[in-house]
Design a protein around this motif. Structure first.
Motif, PDB file in Angstrom:
ATOM      1  N   MET A  64      -8.892   4.161   1.765  1.00  0.00           N
ATOM      2  CA  MET A  64      -7.487   4.485   1.545  1.00  0.00           C
ATOM      3  C   MET A  64      -6.818   3.349   0.791  1.00  0.00           C
ATOM      4  O   MET A  64      -7.124   2.182   1.018  1.00  0.00           O
ATOM      5  CB  MET A  64      -6.751   4.698   2.883  1.00  0.00           C
ATOM      6  CG  MET A  64      -7.239   5.875   3.702  1.00  0.00           C
ATOM      7  SD  MET A  64      -6.162   6.208   5.135  1.00  0.00           S
ATOM      8  CE  MET A  64      -6.349   4.692   6.051  1.00  0.00           C
ATOM      9  N   SER A  65      -5.902   3.704  -0.106  1.00  0.00           N
ATOM     10  CA  SER A  65      -5.101   2.702  -0.816  1.00  0.00           C
ATOM     11  C   SER A  65      -3.787   3.331  -1.232  1.00  0.00           C
ATOM     12  O   SER A  65      -3.656   4.558  -1.284  1.00  0.00           O
ATOM     13  CB  SER A  65      -5.857   2.150  -2.027  1.00  0.00           C
ATOM     14  OG  SER A  65      -6.257   3.193  -2.892  1.00  0.00           O
ATOM     15  N   GLU A  66      -2.800   2.487  -1.531  1.00  0.00           N
ATOM     16  CA  GLU A  66      -1.473   2.965  -1.888  1.00  0.00           C
ATOM     17  C   GLU A  66      -1.319   2.980  -3.407  1.00  0.00           C
ATOM     18  O   GLU A  66      -1.780   2.069  -4.105  1.00  0.00           O
ATOM     19  CB  GLU A  66      -0.404   2.064  -1.269  1.00  0.00           C
ATOM     20  CG  GLU A  66       1.012   2.578  -1.462  1.00  0.00           C
ATOM     21  CD  GLU A  66       2.057   1.685  -0.796  1.00  0.00           C
ATOM     22  OE1 GLU A  66       3.191   2.158  -0.583  1.00  0.00           O
ATOM     23  OE2 GLU A  66       1.738   0.520  -0.498  1.00  0.00           O
ATOM     24  N   THR A  67      -0.668   4.013  -3.929  1.00  0.00           N
ATOM     25  CA  THR A  67      -0.439   4.124  -5.363  1.00  0.00           C
ATOM     26  C   THR A  67       0.920   3.546  -5.735  1.00  0.00           C
ATOM     27  O   THR A  67       1.719   3.180  -4.864  1.00  0.00           O
ATOM     28  CB  THR A  67      -0.517   5.596  -5.812  1.00  0.00           C
ATOM     29  OG1 THR A  67       0.613   6.306  -5.291  1.00  0.00           O
ATOM     30  CG2 THR A  67      -1.794   6.252  -5.312  1.00  0.00           C
ATOM     31  N   ALA A  68       1.191   3.515  -7.034  1.00  0.00           N
ATOM     32  CA  ALA A  68       2.440   2.931  -7.512  1.00  0.00           C
ATOM     33  C   ALA A  68       3.665   3.708  -7.053  1.00  0.00           C
ATOM     34  O   ALA A  68       4.737   3.130  -6.851  1.00  0.00           O
ATOM     35  CB  ALA A  68       2.420   2.841  -9.036  1.00  0.00           C
ATOM     36  N   ASN A  69       3.518   5.020  -6.876  1.00  0.00           N
ATOM     37  CA  ASN A  69       4.664   5.826  -6.434  1.00  0.00           C
ATOM     38  C   ASN A  69       4.685   6.040  -4.924  1.00  0.00           C
ATOM     39  O   ASN A  69       5.307   6.979  -4.432  1.00  0.00           O
ATOM     40  CB  ASN A  69       4.690   7.168  -7.171  1.00  0.00           C
ATOM     41  CG  ASN A  69       3.480   8.029  -6.849  1.00  0.00           C
ATOM     42  OD1 ASN A  69       2.551   7.569  -6.179  1.00  0.00           O
ATOM     43  ND2 ASN A  69       3.476   9.262  -7.312  1.00  0.00           N
ATOM     44  N   LYS A  70       3.965   5.172  -4.203  1.00  0.00           N
ATOM     45  CA  LYS A  70       3.946   5.134  -2.735  1.00  0.00           C
ATOM     46  C   LYS A  70       3.144   6.266  -2.100  1.00  0.00           C
ATOM     47  O   LYS A  70       3.207   6.470  -0.885  1.00  0.00           O
ATOM     48  CB  LYS A  70       5.369   5.140  -2.143  1.00  0.00           C
ATOM     49  CG  LYS A  70       6.339   4.166  -2.794  1.00  0.00           C
ATOM     50  CD  LYS A  70       5.848   2.741  -2.736  1.00  0.00           C
ATOM     51  CE  LYS A  70       6.862   1.787  -3.363  1.00  0.00           C
ATOM     52  NZ  LYS A  70       6.358   0.401  -3.454  1.00  0.00           N
ATOM     53  N   ASP A  71       2.382   7.018  -2.904  1.00  0.00           N
ATOM     54  CA  ASP A  71       1.460   7.991  -2.321  1.00  0.00           C
ATOM     55  C   ASP A  71       0.256   7.259  -1.740  1.00  0.00           C
ATOM     56  O   ASP A  71       0.046   6.067  -1.993  1.00  0.00           O
ATOM     57  CB  ASP A  71       0.991   8.994  -3.383  1.00  0.00           C
ATOM     58  CG  ASP A  71       2.047  10.031  -3.724  1.00  0.00           C
ATOM     59  OD1 ASP A  71       3.023  10.143  -2.959  1.00  0.00           O
ATOM     60  OD2 ASP A  71       1.902  10.719  -4.749  1.00  0.00           O
ATOM     61  N   ILE A  72      -0.554   8.002  -0.970  1.00  0.00           N
ATOM     62  CA  ILE A  72      -1.758   7.434  -0.372  1.00  0.00           C
ATOM     63  C   ILE A  72      -2.980   8.082  -1.024  1.00  0.00           C
ATOM     64  O   ILE A  72      -3.114   9.310  -1.021  1.00  0.00           O
ATOM     65  CB  ILE A  72      -1.805   7.673   1.149  1.00  0.00           C
ATOM     66  CG1 ILE A  72      -0.495   7.234   1.809  1.00  0.00           C
ATOM     67  CG2 ILE A  72      -2.996   6.923   1.763  1.00  0.00           C
ATOM     68  CD1 ILE A  72      -0.154   5.784   1.630  1.00  0.00           C
ATOM     69  N   LEU A  73      -3.840   7.258  -1.593  1.00  0.00           N
ATOM     70  CA  LEU A  73      -5.093   7.730  -2.173  1.00  0.00           C
ATOM     71  C   LEU A  73      -6.157   7.707  -1.086  1.00  0.00           C
ATOM     72  O   LEU A  73      -6.439   6.664  -0.508  1.00  0.00           O
ATOM     73  CB  LEU A  73      -5.507   6.829  -3.337  1.00  0.00           C
ATOM     74  CG  LEU A  73      -6.820   7.160  -4.043  1.00  0.00           C
ATOM     75  CD1 LEU A  73      -6.663   8.416  -4.902  1.00  0.00           C
ATOM     76  CD2 LEU A  73      -7.270   5.978  -4.903  1.00  0.00           C
ATOM     77  N   ILE A  74      -6.725   8.874  -0.771  1.00  0.00           N
ATOM     78  CA  ILE A  74      -7.777   8.952   0.251  1.00  0.00           C
ATOM     79  C   ILE A  74      -9.067   9.430  -0.400  1.00  0.00           C
ATOM     80  O   ILE A  74      -9.052  10.255  -1.310  1.00  0.00           O
ATOM     81  CB  ILE A  74      -7.380   9.891   1.416  1.00  0.00           C
ATOM     82  CG1 ILE A  74      -7.149  11.319   0.923  1.00  0.00           C
ATOM     83  CG2 ILE A  74      -6.157   9.362   2.142  1.00  0.00           C
ATOM     84  CD1 ILE A  74      -6.931  12.336   2.042  1.00  0.00           C
TER      85      ILE A  74
END
Length: 533
Positions: free
Chosen positions: A197-207
């Protein structure tokens, strides 16, 4: 009469035979054995109930006095000095380098187990952490976002008993104190397992991981983005309609359209790009233009375990793609397995695992670094690399070093028993020396903000000192004084998160597949430790 006569004669003959031929038994298997020793630990707690190395402790045990010259006493399998024995007690001194564990007395080869003695030190399980019974299966990733939200991902279907009222599947949000957060929009969660998991520039979560469905949407290819509320961003997508039903002209599909045909080990978000690594051989996405409502086509592109995607999931064909061949395809990648990876701030990517070559041309003994364009980085001074697999790699911004752990004994021709520190150019840090693991190996290590390095694994000893599964060492490789007091860790740690608790104490939260730690079971694959100054 004759029949009765013969029966009587036969019975008499058998009786005579039995009397004259006694059964012969073998030797008594218990003959010569040691007499049982009447030593008993009572249920009374030791005095004091916990102690520091060098401290004196009284244990309540009966029956020792007559064996006083035959006694050996151990605390967590380290022989301890006995200072006094009476009919009802034994007084011993806690040895140096002793950690939490059970006590035992050996009398003439017979072992008598006593209570567990907690050893006082600077490391402890944080009693303020409210995870309860935690997750019912492995947690592979823990993420704290820029807005202080904490997410956990894995294979679990419950967290602290909340599945009775909230659907939980592979993902959950918890407070910084470990409590389950209700009201999220995860829906049915993931079908599969989240490993990254990581956070994107627009505050979404990449899973990412092994994911075939999120909530009710079955069009996920092992990776997608979700909002900070847990909802899957979707859109109405035109498809080919061969029927008279207008409802079959569009499909509700994830906004993120891209992924792989096999699981993803790690996914990174950086500079509006997504980099993925794993054991996959092809990139894939849903080809909606020719798909129908009941038949979704998949477009695949050969990629050797590494790919870079745009933020919408489409393939960035300028990265790690061989355009000298027709048709174009991704490079071969490593000739084995990638276990872990680190993406540097400058876009360079380090891969570690079990492999010997990269793209069939470059030697890469279990570690390789790629340039920001995906090409082999010959400036990374690894030399001969590791002589065994590398399980984990972590980068420390504090010291600008890489920490690698695994099943190797040498790194670039230098002794490195299971662990090494590398400089930013790939050369080995000669100021650090692993002092040797026994009865297992390390599989995860991370440097903390106080400079100490936390190491976990399957090992039973480090530098011939009993440290079972978890230890803290300094940047030279020595056991950190007063920080190695906790007991055995049984399980695997996959990720960690530093922070502070409500008392202002430094903490580190460990997640993974944790069966027990420091004598405590039912931790639910998550535990928070405090580190005292």
């Amino acid at each position: 009469m004759n029949i009765i006569k013969y029966i009587l004669q036969g019975t008499l003959m058998l009786s005579l035979y039995s009397c004259s031929n006694k059964l012969a038994y073998g030797p008594d298997p218990y003959a010569g054995g040691k007499e049982p020793v009447d030593v008993v630990f009572t249920e009374l707690a030791p005095r004091p109930s916990q102690a520091k190395p060098g401290g004196e402790v009284v244990f309540n045990v009966r029956g020792l006095l007559k064996y006083k010259d035959q006694i050996k006493f151990y605390i967590n399998n380290i022989q301890a000095q006995v200072t006094n024995i009476s009919d009802s007690s034994l007084t011993g001194i806690v040895p140096e380098n002793c950690s939490t564990g059970g006590v035992k007395i050996v009398v003439d080869g017979q072992i008598f187990a006593g209570p567990t003695l907690p050893i006082i030190g600077k490391l402890a399980i944080d009693p303020t952490f409210q995870s309860g019974i935690g997750a019912n299966s492995s947690i592979y990733s823990i993420l704290k976002t820029s807005s202080n939200q904490v997410f956990i991902g894995g294979s679990f279907t419950d967290y602290n008993g909340n599945a009775a009222s909230s659907k939980i599947a592979g993902i959950a949000r918890i407070t910084t104190n470990g409590e389950f957060v209700r009201g999220m929009q995860f829906g049915n969660g993931v079908t599969g397992v989240i490993t990254s998991m990581s956070e994107t520039a627009n505050k979404d979560i990449l899973i990412a991981g092994s994911i075939s469905q999120y909530d009710t949407i079955k069009l996920v290819r092992n990776i997608t983005t979700i909002s900070s509320t847990g909802a899957l961003p979707v859109k109405s997508t035109p498809i080919l309609n061969l029927t008279s039903d207008p409802a079959k002209s569009n499909l509700i599909a994830p906004v993120f359209n891209g992924g792989t045909v096999s699981p993803i080990a790690k996914a990174f978000y950086q500079n509006n790009k997504v980099t993925i690594v794993g054991r996959f051989s092809h990139y894939s996405n849903n080809y909606y233009t020719r798909s129908t409502y009941d038949n979704i086509l998949i477009d695949i592109f050969p990629m050797g375990g590494l790919a870079r995607l745009e933020t919408d999931g489409s393939l960035d064909d300028g990265y790690f793609v061989n355009k000298t061949t027709l048709p174009h395809k991704g490079f071969e990648g490593v000739n084995g397995v990638v276990n872990d990876a680190v993406l540097q701030d400058d876009g360079k990517l380090i891969l570690v695992g079990a492999f010997s070559r990269f793209n069939n041309t470059q030697s890469a003994n279990n570690i390789v670094r790629l340039k920001a364009d995906g090409n082999f980085d010959a400036d990374f001074q690894l030399g001969s690399g590791a002589n065994g697999f590398i399980n984990d790699i972590q980068y420390s911004k504090l010291t600008k070093k890489y920490i690698v752990t695994g099943g190797f004994t040498m790194f670039n021709g230098k002794p490195a028993n299971g662990m090494a520190l590398l400089n930013e150019d790939g050369s080995i840090d000669t100021g650090f020396q692993s002092l040797g693991f026994a009865a297992g190996s390390p599989n995860y290590a991370v440097q903390l903000t106080n400079g100490l390095i936390l190491v976990t694994g399957s090992f039973g000893k480090y530098n011939d000192v009993i440290r079972e599964g978890l230890m803290l060492i300094d940047t030279k490789g020595n056991l950190a004084k007063d920080y190695n007091n906790t007991g055995r860790l049984v399980g695997n740690i996959y990720d960690s998160l530093e922070g502070t608790n409500s008392l202002g104490q430094q903490t580190i939260t460990l997640v993974g597949m944790i069966q027990s730690f420091n004598g405590k079971n039912n931790l639910g694959n998550i535990v928070r430790l405090t580190l005292l100054d």
